[in-house]
Design an enzyme around this catalytic site. Structure first.
Site, short mmCIF file in Angstrom:
data_model
loop_
_atom_site.label_atom_id
_atom_site.label_comp_id
_atom_site.label_asym_id
_atom_site.label_seq_id
_atom_site.Cartn_x
_atom_site.Cartn_y
_atom_site.Cartn_z
CG ASP A 1 33.76 38.87 47.26
OD1 ASP A 1 34.27 39.88 46.73
OD2 ASP A 1 33.68 37.76 46.68
CB SER A 2 37.37 43.24 48.49
OG SER A 2 36.39 44.25 48.64
CG ASP B 1 30.81 41.28 45.81
OD1 ASP B 1 30.31 41.15 44.68
OD2 ASP B 1 31.95 41.73 46.02
CE LYS C 1 30.93 43.31 42.66
NZ LYS C 1 31.78 42.11 42.57
CD GLU D 1 33.97 37.43 41.58
OE1 GLU D 1 34.62 36.43 41.18
OE2 GLU D 1 34.34 38.16 42.51
CD GLU E 1 38.60 42.87 39.87
OE1 GLU E 1 37.45 42.59 40.27
OE2 GLU E 1 39.61 42.78 40.60
O1 KIV Z 1 34.65 42.82 46.35
C1 KIV Z 1 35.06 43.81 45.73
O2 KIV Z 1 35.70 44.71 46.27
C2 KIV Z 1 34.77 43.89 44.30
C3 KIV Z 1 35.39 45.03 43.56
C4 KIV Z 1 36.79 44.71 43.25
C5 KIV Z 1 34.62 45.37 42.35
O3 KIV Z 1 34.12 43.05 43.77
#
Ligand code: KIV
Length: 283
Positions: free
Chosen positions: A53-54, A92, A121, A123, A190
């Site tokens: 999600d970055s 994500d 993934k 959080e 992280e």
């Molecule tokens: O979204 C992302 O890029 C991440 C990484 C920082 C692990 O979750």
């Protein structure tokens, strides 16, 4: 461009992740958001491609990952999946897609799997264990993500390194064990002290993938824009910039602009011609 063979026998899976940890081999992971980079990274032998999600920040120019939508993630996952032959594709779950209810989280995880994700993934620590258990029971492999969790930006009061007191470090250790027990097959660590990440890595059977968590994790992940120098800010301490594609792109685009403005592009060799034998049609 190099060949893109079909290494289906070498396909990287959730089992490969565990085996690499058992053999003491490091796992490599990069974020990717489109077909071209996913294919490049896959051809380079990167094990895990994270449609992170970055993308909200590095590709869409948002201030944080919080505005990212399911639709954005689905688009990215589809493109990354098409570029990945060997690598395992992880998606994500964006903020809001798994907080409201377990059923909505499951429905959203299913959407990401239908878009091509081989794992999702999310959080959070022990509080997410029940959700991880449910997704895993529904055959959706899950990667946990603890420490500096960017979706918790407002609770953390900024992007701050976590686990710096004994109590906080013990909390991270508890979170890691809870996620492993719930069925997560890997854990992103992280923004935490190296010593805390090393202890979590040593205590867990599942692999840890670090970002800003030191060299003792079982693998490492970087945001592709940081690694390739495609960002507009000074990178954080944990980033190693392996290329300056930003500078290369500026140079190329400047040269293109100058050529066009000077009438030097396109040239005759970059132009189509009427067939030599066929006389030009007259209007
Ligand atoms: O979204 C992302 O890029 C991440 C990484 C920082 C692990 O979750």
């Amino acid at each position: 461009m190099s060949a893109h063979p079909d290494p289906s026998s070498l396909k990287f899976t959730t089992t490969s992740c565990r085996e690499k940890k058992r053999r003491g081999e490091k796992i490599t992971c990069l974020t990717a958001y489109d077909y071209a980079f996913a294919r490049l990274f896959d051809e380079c032998g990167i094990d895990l491609l994270l449609a992170g999600d970055s993308l909200g920040m590095v590709a869409a120019g948002e201030e944080s990952t919080l505005p990212v939508t399911m639709e954005q993630m689905e688009l990215a996952v589809r493109a990354v999946r098409r570029g990945a032959r060997r690598a395992l594709v992880i998606a994500d779950m964006p903020f809001g897609s798994y907080q409201i209810s377990t059923e909505r989280a499951l429905a959203n995880a299913v959407r990401l799997v239908k878009a091509g994700a081989e794992a999702v993934k999310l959080e959070g620590g022990a509080g997410r264990a029940a959700l991880v258990r449910r997704l895993t029971a529904e055959e959706i492999p899950v990667v946990g993500h603890i420490g500096l969790t960017p979706q918790a930006l407002h609770r953390m009061g900024g992007y701050r390194v976590q686990g710096q007191s004994e109590t906080a470090a013990a909390g991270l250790l508890r979170d890691a064990h809870a996620l492993e027990e719930a069925g997560a097959f890997a854990l992103v660590l992280e923004g935490m002290p190296r010593e805390v990440a090393a202890r979590i890595t040593a205590e867990l059977a599942i692999p840890t993938i670090g970002i800003g968590a030191g060299p003792d994790c079982d693998g490492q992940v970087l945001v592709m824009h940081d690694l390739l120098g495609l960002t507009f800010h000074a990178p954080p301490k944990f980033v190693r910039r392996y290329a300056d594609l930003g500078a290369a792109a500026r140079q190329a685009v400047d040269a293109f602009r100058q050529d066009v403005e000077a009438g030097a592009f396109p040239g005759d060799r970059e132009s189509y011609h009427l067939p030599a034998t066929a006389p030009a049609k007259r209007g």
